[in-house]
Design an enzyme around this catalytic site. Structure first.
Site, PDB file in Angstrom:
ATOM      1  N   HIS A  38       0.721  -1.079   0.062  1.00 37.71           N
ATOM      2  CA  HIS A  38       0.120   0.048  -0.039  1.00 37.71           C
ATOM      3  C   HIS A  38       0.995   1.299  -0.144  1.00 37.71           C
ATOM      4  CE1 HIS A  38      -3.782  -2.134   0.801  1.00 37.71           C
ATOM      5  NE2 HIS A  38      -2.897  -2.869   2.027  1.00 37.71           N
TER       6      HIS A  38
ATOM      7  N   THR B 288      13.448  -5.061   9.766  1.00 37.03           N
ATOM      8  CA  THR B 288      13.163  -3.930   8.807  1.00 37.03           C
ATOM      9  C   THR B 288      14.428  -3.582   7.915  1.00 37.03           C
ATOM     10  OG1 THR B 288      13.703  -2.245  10.561  1.00 37.03           O
ATOM     11  CG2 THR B 288      11.817  -2.987  10.290  1.00 37.03           C
TER      12      THR B 288
END
Length: 151
Positions: free
Chosen positions: A52, A105
């Site tokens: 997204h 991450t």
């Protein structure tokens, strides 16, 4: 010499899995994921993200276009513990270990142990000498599985 993917795992059609790779129960693997030989993904490991755009002013997230989809690499002999989350586009190096519940991450270098939220290096997996011997053995003939029985 085949990968083992639990029927409850959600894997994309384009998953590339090496020899003896293992994908545990209830894993969620995003498209464009490559996992190497002898990789182990414990139950509920998730490879997520890149799905997204959230920074388009005036447009609800659900109506934005998909951003560029990055490839995620989990290299040979890496082990991701229960419930670990890996963001897409991250590269987990050969022989790396990611602790249960960690959120990765950033790229994880080879043969390091990472843990936490966000995940950070705890220590090296092997001494230099042991790592050299481990890599030599992995590079020789393909390993044959042997499993210890109940103790």
């Amino acid at each position: 010499m085949t990968a083992s993917i639990h029927p409850s795992a959600n894997v994309p059609r384009d998953l590339s899995a090496g020899r003896y790779a293992f994908v545990g129960t209830e894993c969620w693997i995003a498209p464009r994921t490559v996992i190497g030989d002898y990789v182990m993904l414990a139950p509920r490991v998730a490879i997520v993200g890149d799905d997204h755009q959230w920074d388009v002013p005036g447009t609800p997230v659900q109506f934005t276009e998909r951003p560029e989809q990055h490839v995620t690499h989990i290299d040979r002999d890496a082990w991701l513990g229960y419930g670990a989350i890996v963001m897409r586009g991250v590269h987990v190096g050969e022989g790396a270990v990611v602790a249960a519940g960690s959120v990765v991450t950033h790229d994880v270098p080879p043969y390091e142990i990472w843990a936490g939220v966000p995940a950070k290096k705890l220590r090296d997996r092997f001494t230099t000498e042991d790592q050299t011997e481990h890599m030599r053995q992995l590079d020789s003939a393909p390993a044959t599985p042997t499993f210890a029985g109940p103790q």
